[in-house]
Structure formats: structure tokens, C-alpha cells
Design a protein around this motif. Structure first.
Motif, PDB file in Angstrom:
ATOM      1  N   GLU A  10       0.833  -1.198   0.000  1.00 21.13           N
ATOM      2  CA  GLU A  10       0.000   0.000   0.000  1.00 21.13           C
ATOM      3  C   GLU A  10       0.876   1.261   0.000  1.00 21.13           C
ATOM      4  OE1 GLU A  10      -2.424  -3.272   1.897  1.00 21.13           O
ATOM      5  OE2 GLU A  10      -0.334  -2.610   1.917  1.00 21.13           O
ATOM      6  N   GLU A  11       1.953   1.268   0.822  1.00 22.67           N
ATOM      7  CA  GLU A  11       2.846   2.423   0.868  1.00 22.67           C
ATOM      8  C   GLU A  11       3.567   2.605  -0.459  1.00 22.67           C
ATOM      9  OE1 GLU A  11       4.347   2.796   5.472  1.00 22.67           O
ATOM     10  OE2 GLU A  11       5.183   1.182   4.253  1.00 22.67           O
ATOM     11  N   MET A  12       4.020   1.501  -1.042  1.00 26.89           N
ATOM     12  CA  MET A  12       4.705   1.576  -2.330  1.00 26.89           C
ATOM     13  C   MET A  12       3.783   2.181  -3.385  1.00 26.89           C
ATOM     14  SD  MET A  12       6.667  -2.112  -2.471  1.00 26.89           S
ATOM     15  CE  MET A  12       7.735  -2.653  -1.149  1.00 26.89           C
ATOM     16  N   ALA A  13       2.555   1.677  -3.455  1.00 25.15           N
ATOM     17  CA  ALA A  13       1.613   2.164  -4.466  1.00 25.15           C
ATOM     18  C   ALA A  13       1.348   3.652  -4.290  1.00 25.15           C
ATOM     19  CB  ALA A  13       0.310   1.365  -4.389  1.00 25.15           C
ATOM     20  N   THR A  14       1.204   4.092  -3.042  1.00 27.52           N
ATOM     21  CA  THR A  14       0.956   5.512  -2.781  1.00 27.52           C
ATOM     22  C   THR A  14       2.138   6.358  -3.236  1.00 27.52           C
ATOM     23  OG1 THR A  14      -0.446   4.990  -0.879  1.00 27.52           O
ATOM     24  CG2 THR A  14       0.464   7.210  -0.993  1.00 27.52           C
ATOM     25  N   HIS A  15       3.332   5.911  -2.904  1.00 26.56           N
ATOM     26  CA  HIS A  15       4.536   6.657  -3.274  1.00 26.56           C
ATOM     27  C   HIS A  15       4.675   6.737  -4.807  1.00 26.56           C
ATOM     28  CE1 HIS A  15       8.640   8.077  -3.382  1.00 26.56           C
ATOM     29  NE2 HIS A  15       9.040   6.961  -3.987  1.00 26.56           N
ATOM     30  N   TYR A  16       4.469   5.600  -5.499  1.00 22.68           N
ATOM     31  CA  TYR A  16       4.613   5.599  -6.959  1.00 22.68           C
ATOM     32  C   TYR A  16       3.506   6.416  -7.612  1.00 22.68           C
ATOM     33  CZ  TYR A  16       7.658   1.702  -5.722  1.00 22.68           C
ATOM     34  OH  TYR A  16       8.636   0.921  -5.150  1.00 22.68           O
ATOM     35  N   MET A  17       2.316   6.384  -7.027  1.00 23.25           N
ATOM     36  CA  MET A  17       1.205   7.177  -7.571  1.00 23.25           C
ATOM     37  C   MET A  17       1.542   8.666  -7.520  1.00 23.25           C
ATOM     38  SD  MET A  17      -2.803   7.342  -6.363  1.00 23.25           S
ATOM     39  CE  MET A  17      -2.359   7.874  -4.709  1.00 23.25           C
TER      40      MET A  17
ATOM     41  N   GLU B 248       4.472  10.093  -7.622  1.00 24.98           N
ATOM     42  CA  GLU B 248       5.476  10.441  -8.632  1.00 24.98           C
ATOM     43  C   GLU B 248       4.881  10.398 -10.043  1.00 24.98           C
ATOM     44  OE1 GLU B 248       9.376   9.150  -8.541  1.00 24.98           O
ATOM     45  OE2 GLU B 248       9.637   9.322  -6.372  1.00 24.98           O
ATOM     46  N   ILE B 249       4.005   9.439 -10.289  1.00 24.47           N
ATOM     47  CA  ILE B 249       3.384   9.329 -11.610  1.00 24.47           C
ATOM     48  C   ILE B 249       2.482  10.525 -11.881  1.00 24.47           C
ATOM     49  CG2 ILE B 249       1.708   8.014 -12.975  1.00 24.47           C
ATOM     50  CD1 ILE B 249       2.863   5.455 -11.761  1.00 24.47           C
ATOM     51  N   ILE B 250       1.665  10.897 -10.913  1.00 29.73           N
ATOM     52  CA  ILE B 250       0.745  12.019 -11.105  1.00 29.73           C
ATOM     53  C   ILE B 250       1.517  13.324 -11.271  1.00 29.73           C
ATOM     54  CG2 ILE B 250      -1.028  13.424  -9.967  1.00 29.73           C
ATOM     55  CD1 ILE B 250      -2.168  10.873  -8.787  1.00 29.73           C
ATOM     56  N   GLU B 251       2.606  13.469 -10.535  1.00 30.20           N
ATOM     57  CA  GLU B 251       3.439  14.666 -10.704  1.00 30.20           C
ATOM     58  C   GLU B 251       3.998  14.727 -12.120  1.00 30.20           C
ATOM     59  OE1 GLU B 251       7.428  16.824  -8.808  1.00 30.20           O
ATOM     60  OE2 GLU B 251       6.640  14.973  -7.930  1.00 30.20           O
ATOM     61  N   HIS B 252       4.357  13.559 -12.662  1.00 25.49           N
ATOM     62  CA  HIS B 252       4.899  13.508 -14.026  1.00 25.49           C
ATOM     63  C   HIS B 252       3.799  13.655 -15.070  1.00 25.49           C
ATOM     64  CE1 HIS B 252       5.923  10.985 -17.636  1.00 25.49           C
ATOM     65  NE2 HIS B 252       6.942  11.816 -17.637  1.00 25.49           N
ATOM     66  N   ASN B 253       2.642  13.072 -14.795  1.00 25.63           N
ATOM     67  CA  ASN B 253       1.557  13.002 -15.778  1.00 25.63           C
ATOM     68  C   ASN B 253       0.234  13.250 -15.040  1.00 25.63           C
ATOM     69  OD1 ASN B 253      -0.208  12.380 -17.851  1.00 25.63           O
ATOM     70  ND2 ASN B 253       0.269  10.201 -17.888  1.00 25.63           N
ATOM     71  N   PRO B 254      -0.140  14.524 -14.862  1.00 28.44           N
ATOM     72  CA  PRO B 254      -1.291  14.848 -14.003  1.00 28.44           C
ATOM     73  C   PRO B 254      -2.632  14.336 -14.497  1.00 28.44           C
ATOM     74  CG  PRO B 254       0.093  16.777 -14.393  1.00 28.44           C
ATOM     75  CD  PRO B 254       0.545  15.728 -15.354  1.00 28.44           C
ATOM     76  N   ASP B 255      -2.812  14.205 -15.804  1.00 27.50           N
ATOM     77  CA  ASP B 255      -4.146  13.980 -16.349  1.00 27.50           C
ATOM     78  C   ASP B 255      -4.478  12.529 -16.682  1.00 27.50           C
ATOM     79  OD1 ASP B 255      -4.597  16.746 -16.233  1.00 27.50           O
ATOM     80  OD2 ASP B 255      -3.580  17.034 -18.157  1.00 27.50           O
ATOM     81  N   GLY B 256      -3.468  11.716 -17.028  1.00 25.45           N
ATOM     82  CA  GLY B 256      -3.790  10.349 -17.438  1.00 25.45           C
ATOM     83  C   GLY B 256      -4.362  10.313 -18.847  1.00 25.45           C
ATOM     84  N   PRO B 257      -5.052   9.243 -19.236  1.00 25.14           N
ATOM     85  CA  PRO B 257      -5.254   8.006 -18.481  1.00 25.14           C
ATOM     86  C   PRO B 257      -3.938   7.272 -18.232  1.00 25.14           C
ATOM     87  CG  PRO B 257      -5.874   7.675 -20.759  1.00 25.14           C
ATOM     88  CD  PRO B 257      -5.573   9.131 -20.613  1.00 25.14           C
TER      89      PRO B 257
ATOM     90  N   LYS C 150      -8.797   8.160  -6.281  1.00 28.19           N
ATOM     91  CA  LYS C 150      -8.539   9.600  -6.442  1.00 28.19           C
ATOM     92  C   LYS C 150      -9.272  10.176  -7.644  1.00 28.19           C
ATOM     93  CE  LYS C 150      -4.698  11.610  -5.382  1.00 28.19           C
ATOM     94  NZ  LYS C 150      -4.948  12.132  -4.022  1.00 28.19           N
ATOM     95  N   GLY C 151     -10.099   9.357  -8.291  1.00 27.02           N
ATOM     96  CA  GLY C 151     -10.881   9.835  -9.417  1.00 27.02           C
ATOM     97  C   GLY C 151     -10.119   9.868 -10.722  1.00 27.02           C
ATOM     98  N   LYS C 152      -8.980   9.172 -10.765  1.00 27.42           N
ATOM     99  CA  LYS C 152      -8.167   9.155 -11.974  1.00 27.42           C
ATOM    100  C   LYS C 152      -8.623   8.026 -12.908  1.00 27.42           C
ATOM    101  CE  LYS C 152      -5.360  12.491 -10.751  1.00 27.42           C
ATOM    102  NZ  LYS C 152      -5.295  13.777 -11.498  1.00 27.42           N
ATOM    103  N   GLU C 153      -8.443   8.278 -14.198  1.00 32.40           N
ATOM    104  CA  GLU C 153      -8.825   7.281 -15.201  1.00 32.40           C
ATOM    105  C   GLU C 153      -7.692   6.279 -15.393  1.00 32.40           C
ATOM    106  OE1 GLU C 153     -10.232   7.007 -19.905  1.00 32.40           O
ATOM    107  OE2 GLU C 153      -9.775   8.945 -18.980  1.00 32.40           O
ATOM    108  N   VAL C 154      -8.020   5.001 -15.240  1.00 29.71           N
ATOM    109  CA  VAL C 154      -7.034   3.934 -15.394  1.00 29.71           C
ATOM    110  C   VAL C 154      -7.360   3.147 -16.658  1.00 29.71           C
ATOM    111  CG1 VAL C 154      -6.016   1.861 -14.384  1.00 29.71           C
ATOM    112  CG2 VAL C 154      -6.696   3.769 -12.906  1.00 29.71           C
ATOM    113  N   GLY C 155      -6.381   3.018 -17.522  1.00 32.54           N
ATOM    114  CA  GLY C 155      -6.565   2.250 -18.738  1.00 32.54           C
ATOM    115  C   GLY C 155      -6.141   0.806 -18.525  1.00 32.54           C
ATOM    116  N   LEU C 156      -4.989   0.439 -19.077  1.00 34.36           N
ATOM    117  CA  LEU C 156      -4.505  -0.936 -18.977  1.00 34.36           C
ATOM    118  C   LEU C 156      -3.858  -1.182 -17.621  1.00 34.36           C
ATOM    119  CD1 LEU C 156      -3.779  -3.691 -20.355  1.00 34.36           C
ATOM    120  CD2 LEU C 156      -1.634  -2.609 -21.063  1.00 34.36           C
ATOM    121  N   VAL C 157      -4.250  -2.295 -16.975  1.00 29.38           N
ATOM    122  CA  VAL C 157      -3.547  -2.812 -15.791  1.00 29.38           C
ATOM    123  C   VAL C 157      -2.970  -4.157 -16.215  1.00 29.38           C
ATOM    124  CG1 VAL C 157      -3.701  -3.488 -13.372  1.00 29.38           C
ATOM    125  CG2 VAL C 157      -5.160  -1.653 -14.259  1.00 29.38           C
TER     126      VAL C 157
END
Length: 891
Positions: A673-680, A682-691, A714-721
Motif C-alpha cells: 500500500e505504501e509503495m503504491a501511494t509513493h509511486y502514484m 510520482e506518476i501524477i506529478e509527471h503526468n497529471p491527467d492520465g489516463p 482519487k478519481g483518476k482514469e485507469v486504462g490498462l492494468v
């Protein structure tokens, strides 16, 4: 139920020799009359019945016949491999002209030379090759696009006066002058060659033949006319475009009966076949174009019917097939190389000495072929033709062809190949004049001399080695030479090794001593000088470390660590030793962009201990589409994703997420859970809008699953997992959440036992003992390592040289996985599942994910094992599937 595939039991109509005294078009039209609605050809994009293929060809012929100046003339076909190319071949033949096939993937200069040498004034193209053809033609040639042919043009068979003596084609092969040389063949010889192969292979209208060759080489002639002049069905498959990964499914789906390729293609295909896959329809394997190692034969029996047989032989563009050797499961072969074989009809093989006199049986001589049904000249090369072709004075229409191959005949007339007399070789089924590569190399302004030879690698497979000297004595970067050669010669003619020398060894008469040259130490893969001059102290240290870690001597400062055999584990060991020397922490991710000694030495010298740490690593920033973010595995680093990043190409930027703590300064994260939060963050800072398109292998897939959930929250759009062979975490807490999983310990134990029993009965009888042995070892190992901490410590002891901070990261990942309490995700996931499960217990086909992915699980099988799906060649298939999934989402 499949028919008896034994070649001896097939009742096929004989291809009568009288039928060689006609045109190829006439024979084809007879097949159309016999099998009008039978499938003639099928590729990935289209299929034609014999009637439809004939009508398409007739329209092309009608277009050509409108040009009154085009009479028995060369016509260049410049198309990609497939149905259109083959329809165009018959269209040219029906018009009374002869075809010159060109491969659009071959270098521009080479194709330009072929067009000029052939004397062709017209190119047949389609929409896909129009732009290339226009550049080739340079306004001097007429170009006809077959995709724009008026459909009102007549589809009737044309009336063309074509005799057996008229040319059918000119096929170009590698030439000793440095330029490709053309080999013309007439209608009679083409039909006679087809007759020889038909009667040996017993081809019938029920057969379904592969065509894995480029249409511009002789192997394609065997497939095209072997099928379509016998009422059989032809199935082209473009290996360069679609790779070997899809070949297994394609062979099964199309129920192929006759497989034909060079042995090297088959050798690379066999290892990626699913463990127990059988090809019951295939009755005949044909290997042509190069010598066949016996191991190719032994590899084949596992996956084919007991009645399947194998054919090898000897042939060339000048002669067609002249010898065949038939192999079944009872055939005994004394040597590691399969013999060339026994005589075929109307093809006499002579072994001659330097004075063109027969050598005694059992002695080595040059293989010469005497026949009426072979070429009699090279196109526009009268002097070379005189050396190679000879008219036999006492026999009408008999030609003697001196092949340059060496061989000997046994007491029972079996021909054994003994190498090449001259400088011509065969590599991976392609005939290559080494001098053509040499001359191409010498066009480089910095190259003074160049010699190309064939050496066997550690697996006893032949490979091209280029030796060269520079004009100035300075080092020539191998990347420069390789890039230069790529536009001069086809890919199959690119040397594997490059060795730079100060001078070449010579014989007493001053000629280059090729035998001495091939004895030169080639430990340096790129041929750079081994001198330490000009190296910094740090570069010298790194060089010595690489020599030790990789086990390779003579490494250049410009060699790529991964091309020398490096992997993520070796990288960890190597960087640990570099850190000891430099007293600096070096992020493993630097090897993505600093993978040579020169680059690594530079970055080590410039690393600042105060530099901000980031988990987000830009691996490939090119591409206009949304990025793909891939999360590290249990080791914390992302170097194992390098092949995937390369295979995804430049369509999607590729970013890796590496674990905190790899720099030895920060504390690792101990929960998913901590890892996912930390990576999220950094990803959002790099790419605020997604998907957001995210994925990970094994442990990294679990983090990606959690990351997807947090992004949704967080209301973000997720494409491929994309979960790359990742299973759910089977803890008691997670089992309780899954409707399909049992939670109590007894039922869980019984379920595991049932899996073992099912796996045992599904295993081949010959492998059951090995299966039991493997399971016993697994049980013993698990009992020994019941305590997780003890298991981890033993793992650390095995790895030995891995730095403590990297061990800490790995331990943190193990603990995070053990503690992870999974929650349902309201979206869809894609599971890229390794086909080869080995002795792993398979709980669910979807590895448990349907219990947690409320939007569904799409399972995509990928050739390979848990780890090898990220390695070549399997990773190419994985990358194509990931791109297809992203494209489906975007569309």
C-alpha cells in the motif's frame, strides 16, 4: 482422426515429364480447371480459391499485355510477401514475360542494382510499396499499382505464345563481384524442378504447404509452384513481421501438412513450442538452404506424428534440387551433420578434381551437376558464366555446373557435404558471397582493408566475423560500421563479430592468409583494440570488474554490458564492486543509459551524494502516445524490463518505477500500500491527467493492482492494468475474500494435494519419475524453509555478493507481499500468463484474479516461463500483446 502421414503410403499422381514441355501458366490453368473452388492461397489478410487467384492473375496479365513493347521482357515485382505477390507472379508469367522478385526489406542500393542489371522497365507494386518504388524508379521506370487495376478488365485466360525455352524468372543471389548476380531459369527447368520435388514429396491436392521464405529467394519457388502446380494450398507466413512466437498456433490452426524452412529457423522455433504441443497434421518436414545438424532431427520427434518424415537435400538457384535424403525415426546417422542424400531424376552429380577429372569414390572433390534441366549462364556475366557453366559437347543440351561445394560419395552413392571450395558460404539458409560484405565494408571511408570469414560460436553454429584495418590506425567504432553496413547489405549478411587488427597475416606470396586470420583471438566482440591507453583510472577498474563478472576478455570501453551477456543479477554484482572502488552509491537504473565502460565511468565520476532520489526512471521518452509505467519486481530494480522497453518501440514512452532504498540512503517501504501511494504521487506529478497505463511483473504486478485501486479512488482514469505472470497473494485474509477459494487450512491442504495429483496424471509417462522427484525436492525445501526469515537468509547467502542495501530492499518486498491484504478492484485487469508453468501448482487459470477484479480478467497466454517472458525472443510477443491492449483501450 488424421490420415497416415507416412510418405511411403501416400498415393499421389505422378508429375509426368511430358508436362515439363509446356508453360508454367498452362500447368497452373490445368490445376484451376481441376480444382476451381479449392483453396489456393491464404495469408493473414486474404485468401483465394484457384478460380479467384487465376482471375486476379489474368487481370494483371491483361494490364501487361496492353503494353505492346513488353514482349518476353523482365518485370520487377516489388511487393511484400503474401497472396498479392504470388498472384502477380502468375500474372507476369501469363503475359509471356518473366519476373524479377524484389524484397522491399532489402537495402535500397541493392534493389536499385538488381533493377538496373535486369534491364526491367516496369515495376509492379501495391499501395504499401508505391512510395519506395517511386524512389527506386527515379522517374525512369514505369510503375503499375496492382491495387488500382480496373475491375472491369477481362478475367479470362490470356492467349500467350510461351514456349518451354522462354524464361520464367531471374532470381538474384549474393555475387562474388561485390554485387548480386542474376540467375535466369526457363519454363522447362522450373517445371522439371517442380516435378522432381512433387514426386519425391508426394504432394497432392490435400496438402497444405508453408511458405516461410522471402519471395525473392529460391526457397519461395519451391513452395509457390510445389503447391499451386499440384492443386495444393499455400500458406505464406512472414517471420520477419510476425515472429516465431505465433508460428505454433498458426501451424495448428491452418492444419499444415508440409513444413519447409531452413534448419536454423526450425532450430529457433522448437524451443518456444509449448511443452506438450503436437502437430498431428504435419506429415513432412523439409529443411533446405543450409547444412542440417543432427540435433535438428532429434528435436523434431517430440512434437510430430510417428509417421512424419524429414527431407533434407542439396540444391541451388542454378540447379534446383539435385539430392534428397529421407529420414524417419529408424534412420541411423553416423555424423552430426545430416548427409546431402541420394540421386534424383535427371540430375547427375560428379565429383571432380582441379583438372575436371572424376575423383575416386570416397575422396573429396568439387560437386558438379550435369543435366539438361539447369541454368546455363549468369545474367550479364559472360566471363563468370564461362568459369561455372560448361556445355557438354557429346550430349545435346547437357550443361555441367561447377558448384564450388566439396563432397564425397560413399559406397552406396550417398553424397556427404565437405564445405566450400571458394569464398561462398551459407548462413541461416542464405547463400552469401563473403566478398560482397568485404567490398561493402571497404566503402567506409575509415576502413583500409576488410576480410569476412565464418567461425563457429560456442554452440558450434556458424557466424560471420569481420576483420578490418583502419586507414589511420585509429579505432573505428563498431556501431558506425554496423550502421553503415545496414544500408549496404541485407540483415542476414551483417557480421556478428567485428575484429579490428593493425594488419592482416599473409602467406609467403603476399596474399591474405585466411586460415591464420580465423585463428586470431576474437574475444573482443566488437574488435576494438585491447590497449589500456587513454583509459581513466575508474575506467580501468570497471574494465577489470566486467572481465571478472561477465567472464569475457578483451572487452572494449564501448561494449554494451547487456550485449556482452549481462543481466540484472550480474549488474547488481558488478555495481557492488564499482561502489566498493568508488565509495559511491550507484543507482542500478543508470545502466539503462550508461551501459558502456566509458559512459559508466563518466557517470560514476559525476555522481553527487546530494542528488535527489526518484523512483520514476525514464527508460524511453520517445513516442506521442500515453506512457506505460512498469513497476519493479521483488528485487526492487527495473533492469529486467530493458528488453520489454526496447520491444515496445517508440509508440509509447516507457517509465520504470524502482524501489525506495536502492540508493542505500533512504529506508525501503515495507507494505504494498505504501509503495503504491509513493509511486502514484510520482506518476501524477509527471503526468497529471492520465489516463494511466500501468503494469508489473510478478511482485510488481501486485503493486500495480494496488496502484490501480488507489488511482481510481482519487478519481483518476485507469486504462490498462497489465499483470505479467502475477498471481494473487494466497494469505488467509485474501483467501477469505475470494468466493472461489477455501479459507480453512485443511481444505486448502486438500486442494493443493488435488492439484499435485492432477498435474501428475497430466504429465507424460516418460516424465512422471522426474515429476515426483521434483515434487519431493520442493516439499523438502519448503519444510526446511518453513520459517520465512530463515528462507530469506538462505536466499541472501546464495546471492553472496549483493550489497546489503539491495538485500534490505528485497527483504522489504518479501515482507510487503506476505502482509498484503487484497481488496476488490472495480476495474478490469489483463493477465499476461506464461504458458510454460514448469512444475508450478496452477490453482486457477487466471491465477486467482477473477476473485478480486470486479471488471473482469482477460488472460493472454505468452510463450515462455515466469522469467523468460521478459527475455528475447518471447518478450517481442508480449510487447505486441501489450500494444494491442493499449490500442484497444484508446480506440
Amino acid at each position: 482422426m488424421h490420415r497416415d502421414n507416412s510418405i511411403q503410403n501416400i498415393k499421389s499422381p505422378q508429375f509426368d515429364k511430358r508436362e515439363t514441355e509446356q508453360s508454367v501458366a498452362k500447368r497452373f490453368e490445368n490445376m484451376v480447371a481441376l480444382y476451381p473452388e479449392h483453396l489456393a492461397i491464404k495469408d493473414r489478410n486474404s485468401s483465394y480459391s484457384y478460380t479467384a487467384l487465376n482471375e486476379f492473375s489474368n487481370q494483371i496479365a491483361a494490364v501487361l499485355n496492353q503494353r505492346k513493347d513488353l514482349v518476353k521482357a523482365p518485370v520487377v515485382i516489388f511487393l511484400d510477401q503474401g497472396s498479392s505477390f504470388i498472384a502477380t507472379i502468375f500474372g507476369v508469367l501469363k503475359s509471356g514475360n518473366y519476373y524479377v522478385p524484389l524484397d522491399p526489406d532489402f537495402p535500397f542500393d541493392r534493389n536499385s542494382l538488381v533493377i538496373k542489371d535486369s534491364g526491367a522497365r516496369l515495376l509492379l507494386v501495391n499501395d504499401d510499396t508505391m512510395a519506395q518504388a517511386a524512389e527506386l524508379g527515379d522517374g525512369q521506370l514505369e510503375i503499375v499499382n496492382i491495387d488500382t487495376i480496373d475491375q472491369s478488365i477481362s478475367k479470362q485466360n490470356p492467349t500467350t505464345d510461351t514456349s518451354p525455352d522462354d524464361l520464367a524468372y531471374i532470381i538474384y543471389t549474393s555475387g562474388s563481384t561485390g554485387n548480386p548476380k542474376g540467375i535466369p531459369q526457363n519454363q522447362r527447368n522450373l517445371l522439371h524442378g517442380c516435378m522432381r520435388r512433387t514426386n519425391i514429396q508426394k504432394i497432392t491436392s490435400d496438402d497444405r504447404l508453408t511458405m516461410l521464405y522471402s519471395c525473392s529467394v529460391m526457397g519461395s519457388v519451391y513452395g509457390i509452384f510445389g503447391a499451386l502446380l499440384n492443386g495444393a494450398s499455400l500458406f505464406p507466413y512472414n517471420i520477419k513481421k510476425y515472429g516465431l512466437a505465433g508460428l505454433e498456433e498458426w501451424l495448428l490452426k491452418e492444419e499444415i501438412t508440409v513444413y519447409h524452412s531452413v534448419s536454423s529457423v526450425f532450430r529457433h522455433f522448437i524451443p518456444i513450442i509449448k511443452g506438450n504441443t503436437l502437430f498431428p497434421s504435419i506429415r513432412l518436414l523439409i529443411f533446405g538452404g543450409e547444412r542440417v545438424p543432427y540435433k535438428n532431427i532429434t528435436m523434431a520427434w517430440k512434437h510430430f506424428s510417428e509417421h512424419m518424415v524429414i527431407l533434407t537435400g542439396l540444391g541451388s538457384t542454378e540447379t534446383g534440387t539435385v539430392r534428397y535424403f529421407v529420414i524417419n525415426r529408424e534412420t541411423h546417422i553416423e555424423n552430426q551433420i545430416v548427409p546431402i542424400g541420394y540421386p534424383v531424376e535427371d540430375m547427375e552429380v560428379l565429383l571432380l578434381d582441379e583438372n575436371e577429372q572424376p575423383v575416386p569414390r570416397g575422396e573429396i572433390g568439387e560437386i558438379c551437376i550435369k543435366s539438361r534441366y539447369i541454368a546455363n549462364q549468369y545474367w550479364n556475366l559472360p566471363e563468370l558464366s564461362k568459369k561455372v557453366f560448361k556445355v557438354i559437347g557429346d550430349q545435346e543440351n547437357q550443361i555441367l555446373y561447377k558448384s564450388g561445394d566439396l563432397g564425397l560419395l560413399t559406397h552406396d552413392d550417398l553424397l556427404i557435404h565437405k564445405g566450400r571450395k571458394d569464398n561462398q558460404v551459407k548462413i541461416n539458409g542464405f547463400r552469401i558471397e563473403l566478398s560482397e560484405i568485404e567490398l561493402a565494408l571497404m566503402k567506409h571511408q575509415a576502413v583500409k582493408e576488410a576480410v569476412v570469414a565464418v567461425k563457429e560460436n560456442k554452440n558450434q553454429e556458424p557466424q560471420l566475423t569481420a576483420y578490418f584495418c583502419s586507414e589511420t590506425g585509429d579505432d573505428i567504432p563498431v556501431m558506425d560500421l554496423r550502421s553503415f553496413l545496414k544500408v549496404q547489405v541485407p540483415v542476414y549478411m551483417l557480421p556478428t563479430q567485428f575484429v579490428q587488427l593493425a594488419s592482416f597475416p599473409t602467406t609467403p606470396n603476399g596474399k591474405i592468409d585466411r586460415k591464420a586470420l580465423t585463428s586470431v583471438d576474437t574475444a573482443s566482440l566488437n574488435g576494438e583494440e585491447k590497449s589500456m591507453e587513454g583509459l581513466s583510472d575508474m575506467e580501468e577498474h570497471i574494465l577489470k570488474i566486467w572481465n571478472t563478472v561477465l567472464g569475457v576478455e578483451g572487452i572494449s570501453i564501448h561494449d554494451n554490458f547487456f550485449e556482452l551477456g549481462g543481466n540484472s543479477l550480474l549488474a547488481a554484482r558488478m555495481l557492488a564492486e564499482v561502489e566498493t572502488i568508488s565509495q559511491k552509491r550507484i543507482p542500478m537504473a543508470v545502466l539503462f543509459t550508461h551501459n558502456t565502460i566509458r559512459k559508466l565511468g563518466s557517470v560514476v565520476s559525476s555522481i553527487s551524494m546530494d542528488k535527489n532520489w526518484s523512483s520514476l526512471v525514464a527508460v524511453n521518452i520517445t513516442g506521442k502516445n500515453q506512457p506505460f509505467y512498469c513497476i519493479h519486481g521483488v528485487g526492487g530494480n527495473i533492469l529486467n524490463y530493458q528488453p520489454l522497453a526496447e520491444s515496445l518501440g517508440n509508440e509509447h514512452p516507457f517509465y520504470g518505477l524502482q524501489a525506495k532504498g536502492l540508493n542505500g540512503q533512504e529506508t525501503p517501504l515495507f507494505t504494498i500500500e505504501e509503495m503504491a501511494t509513493h509511486y502514484m504521487e510520482e506518476i501524477i506529478e509527471h503526468n497529471p491527467d492520465g489516463p494511466y497505463f500501468i503494469g508489473g511483473s510478478s511482485f510488481g504486478g501486485r503493486v500495480a493492482f494496488e496502484l490501480a485501486s488507489q488511482l481510481r479512488q482519487k478519481g483518476k482514469e485507469v486504462g490498462l492494468v497489465a499483470l505479467l505472470d502475477t498471481s494473487v497473494v494466497y494469505t488467509h485474509e485474501n483467501i477469505a475474500l475470494g468466493e472461489k477459494l477455501v479459507s480453512n487450512e485443511l481444505n486448502s491442504w486438500l486442494r493443493r494435494v488435488s492439484y499435485h495429483i492432477n498435474d501428475f496424471f497430466a504429465t507424460e509417462n516418460s516424465k512422471k519419475i522426474k515429476f515426483i522427484s521434483q515434487k519431493i525436492k520442493t516439499i523438502q525445501r519448503r519444510q526446511k524453509n518453513k520459517n520465512w526469515q530463515k528462507k530469506y537468509q538462505e536466499h541472501i547467502n546464495q546471492e553472496g555478493t549483493i550489497p546489503l542495501h539491495l538485500q534490505d530492499v528485497k527483504q522489504a518486498c518479501y515482507q510487503a507481499s506476505k502482509k498484503y491484504k487484497m481488496k476488490p478492484y472495480d476495474g478490469k485487469i489483463h493477465l499476461f500468463r506464461a504458458k510454460d508453468r514448469g512444475f508450478m501448482i496452477i490453482k486457477d487459470y487466471d491465477l486467482g484474479w477473477s476473485n478480486f477484479a470486479l471488471g473482469g480478467v482477460q488472460v493472454i497466454d505468452v510463450p515462455g516461463t515466469h522469467t523468460s517472458i521478459l527475455e528475447n525472443p518471447q518478450v517481442e510477443f508480449l510487447a505486441e500483446q501489450i500494444k494491442a491492449c493499449i490500442a484497444e483501450y484508446i480506440s
